[in-house]
Design a protein around this motif. Sequence first.
Motif, PDB file in Angstrom:
ATOM      1  N   PRO A  25       0.788  -1.237   0.000  1.00 37.82           N
ATOM      2  CA  PRO A  25       0.000   0.000   0.000  1.00 37.82           C
ATOM      3  C   PRO A  25       0.820   1.286   0.000  1.00 37.82           C
ATOM      4  N   LEU A  26       1.944   1.303   0.723  1.00 38.20           N
ATOM      5  CA  LEU A  26       2.713   2.547   0.760  1.00 38.20           C
ATOM      6  C   LEU A  26       3.345   2.842  -0.603  1.00 38.20           C
ATOM      7  N   ARG A  27       3.904   1.822  -1.242  1.00 40.03           N
ATOM      8  CA  ARG A  27       4.508   2.039  -2.560  1.00 40.03           C
ATOM      9  C   ARG A  27       3.440   2.462  -3.573  1.00 40.03           C
ATOM     10  N   SER A  28       2.253   1.867  -3.498  1.00 40.45           N
ATOM     11  CA  SER A  28       1.178   2.236  -4.422  1.00 40.45           C
ATOM     12  C   SER A  28       0.793   3.701  -4.257  1.00 40.45           C
ATOM     13  N   GLN A  29       0.692   4.138  -3.011  1.00 38.81           N
ATOM     14  CA  GLN A  29       0.353   5.538  -2.768  1.00 38.81           C
ATOM     15  C   GLN A  29       1.472   6.466  -3.238  1.00 38.81           C
ATOM     16  N   LEU A  30       2.713   6.064  -2.957  1.00 39.23           N
ATOM     17  CA  LEU A  30       3.862   6.864  -3.358  1.00 39.23           C
ATOM     18  C   LEU A  30       3.915   7.031  -4.868  1.00 39.23           C
ATOM     19  N   GLU A  31       3.724   5.949  -5.582  1.00 37.57           N
ATOM     20  CA  GLU A  31       3.758   6.010  -7.051  1.00 37.57           C
ATOM     21  C   GLU A  31       2.559   6.786  -7.598  1.00 37.57           C
ATOM     22  N   GLY A  32       1.419   6.693  -6.914  1.00 34.42           N
ATOM     23  CA  GLY A  32       0.245   7.423  -7.354  1.00 34.42           C
ATOM     24  C   GLY A  32       0.408   8.924  -7.235  1.00 34.42           C
ATOM     25  N   GLU A  33       1.180   9.348  -6.233  1.00 32.42           N
ATOM     26  CA  GLU A  33       1.384  10.782  -6.009  1.00 32.42           C
ATOM     27  C   GLU A  33       2.644  11.309  -6.695  1.00 32.42           C
ATOM     28  N   HIS A  34       3.648  10.431  -6.838  1.00 36.55           N
ATOM     29  CA  HIS A  34       4.920  10.840  -7.453  1.00 36.55           C
ATOM     30  C   HIS A  34       5.422   9.681  -8.315  1.00 36.55           C
ATOM     31  N   ALA A  35       4.988   9.634  -9.548  1.00 41.15           N
ATOM     32  CA  ALA A  35       5.351   8.528 -10.435  1.00 41.15           C
ATOM     33  C   ALA A  35       6.870   8.379 -10.536  1.00 41.15           C
ATOM     34  N   GLY A  36       7.347   7.161 -10.380  1.00 39.73           N
ATOM     35  CA  GLY A  36       8.777   6.885 -10.474  1.00 39.73           C
ATOM     36  C   GLY A  36       9.537   7.085  -9.190  1.00 39.73           C
ATOM     37  N   ALA A  37       8.842   7.471  -8.098  1.00 40.23           N
ATOM     38  CA  ALA A  37       9.537   7.762  -6.843  1.00 40.23           C
ATOM     39  C   ALA A  37      10.229   6.538  -6.261  1.00 40.23           C
ATOM     40  N   SER A  38       9.680   5.357  -6.483  1.00 42.40           N
ATOM     41  CA  SER A  38      10.272   4.160  -5.896  1.00 42.40           C
ATOM     42  C   SER A  38      11.593   3.773  -6.549  1.00 42.40           C
ATOM     43  N   ALA A  39      11.965   4.476  -7.609  1.00 41.32           N
ATOM     44  CA  ALA A  39      13.262   4.230  -8.246  1.00 41.32           C
ATOM     45  C   ALA A  39      14.372   5.050  -7.584  1.00 41.32           C
ATOM     46  N   SER A  40      13.999   5.984  -6.702  1.00 42.23           N
ATOM     47  CA  SER A  40      14.982   6.837  -6.027  1.00 42.23           C
ATOM     48  C   SER A  40      15.212   6.333  -4.604  1.00 42.23           C
ATOM     49  N   PHE A  62      11.206  -1.549  -4.926  1.00 43.27           N
ATOM     50  CA  PHE A  62      12.077  -0.384  -4.743  1.00 43.27           C
ATOM     51  C   PHE A  62      13.440  -0.671  -5.371  1.00 43.27           C
ATOM     52  N   ALA A  63      13.915   0.297  -6.129  1.00 43.06           N
ATOM     53  CA  ALA A  63      15.176   0.103  -6.839  1.00 43.06           C
ATOM     54  C   ALA A  63      16.373   0.103  -5.895  1.00 43.06           C
ATOM     55  N   ARG A  64      16.252   0.801  -4.787  1.00 41.91           N
ATOM     56  CA  ARG A  64      17.353   0.901  -3.830  1.00 41.91           C
ATOM     57  C   ARG A  64      16.856   0.484  -2.446  1.00 41.91           C
ATOM     58  N   PRO A  65      17.760   0.061  -1.563  1.00 39.43           N
ATOM     59  CA  PRO A  65      17.333  -0.311  -0.211  1.00 39.43           C
ATOM     60  C   PRO A  65      16.588   0.856   0.454  1.00 39.43           C
ATOM     61  N   VAL A  66      15.517   0.542   1.160  1.00 37.07           N
ATOM     62  CA  VAL A  66      14.716   1.556   1.849  1.00 37.07           C
ATOM     63  C   VAL A  66      15.305   1.791   3.241  1.00 37.07           C
ATOM     64  N   ALA A  67      15.579   3.065   3.547  1.00 32.92           N
ATOM     65  CA  ALA A  67      16.064   3.428   4.880  1.00 32.92           C
ATOM     66  C   ALA A  67      14.868   3.603   5.807  1.00 32.92           C
ATOM     67  N   MET A  68      14.968   3.058   7.013  1.00 33.18           N
ATOM     68  CA  MET A  68      13.874   3.137   7.978  1.00 33.18           C
ATOM     69  C   MET A  68      14.369   3.698   9.303  1.00 33.18           C
ATOM     70  N   PHE A  69      13.618   4.658   9.816  1.00 36.33           N
ATOM     71  CA  PHE A  69      13.930   5.273  11.101  1.00 36.33           C
ATOM     72  C   PHE A  69      12.701   5.169  11.996  1.00 36.33           C
ATOM     73  N   ASN A  70      12.884   4.620  13.176  1.00 33.01           N
ATOM     74  CA  ASN A  70      11.785   4.494  14.131  1.00 33.01           C
ATOM     75  C   ASN A  70      12.093   5.334  15.369  1.00 33.01           C
ATOM     76  N   THR A  71      11.096   6.099  15.815  1.00 36.08           N
ATOM     77  CA  THR A  71      11.316   6.992  16.957  1.00 36.08           C
ATOM     78  C   THR A  71      11.294   6.278  18.287  1.00 36.08           C
TER      79      THR A  71
END
Length: 204
Positions: free
Chosen positions: A49-64, A86-95
């Motif tokens: 769901p997150l990638r779908s929303q990301l691509e829907g709002e910013h096409a091609g964003a998952s390649a960055s 995702f073309a590159r490893p996703v960085a994750m930060f948890n508070t």
Amino acid sequence: RVAKKAATPALRRALGAVAGRATKLERHTPGAVLSDDAVAGLGRYLSGPLRSQLEGEHAGASASQVTFVFGHTHKPFERRDDLDGFARPVAMFNTGGWVVDTSTVNEVQGAAAIVVDEDGHVASLRLYNQNDGGQPSTVFVAADPTGGPNPLHDELSRALDFDAEPWISFSLAVARAVRQRHEALPKIINHAMVDPDRAQPTAD
């Protein structure tokens, strides 16, 4: 009053279950910030769901380079994972968080402040982790999980002196509060089991 007294045994059993759950939490592997199931579930959410929303709002964003910041569990962490879509490893930060829900130290529990600059660089200011013996945990800028250039991380590391005030007083206050909570929690649970009327007020 009759209804309240009738409910007392059930309430005591419920409180006993809570106490048992707290004991199980204390037995978790100290170094585990996420269970295997949590890692898998997080990956499915990001790739789905997150990638779908990301691509829907910013096409091609998952390649960055994608960075995901969230506040879940009591355990702050910084990591990166290879995820489907995702073309590159996703960085994750948890508070993490400020909840102390066990009577013994869990060194992976703590809190972080996530800082983001106008260029999208992210840095985790690790505010504290629980510490054996209740000693102060020095604030620090956590390592960037991407391993790439990060001017925000570098600037925070240069500009902030965590061995000076107000950081020293902050760390002392946090350590004191965490220690008090560890000491208070068993008393709170015991008091509620002995006097359940106070644990859950009900109308007459």
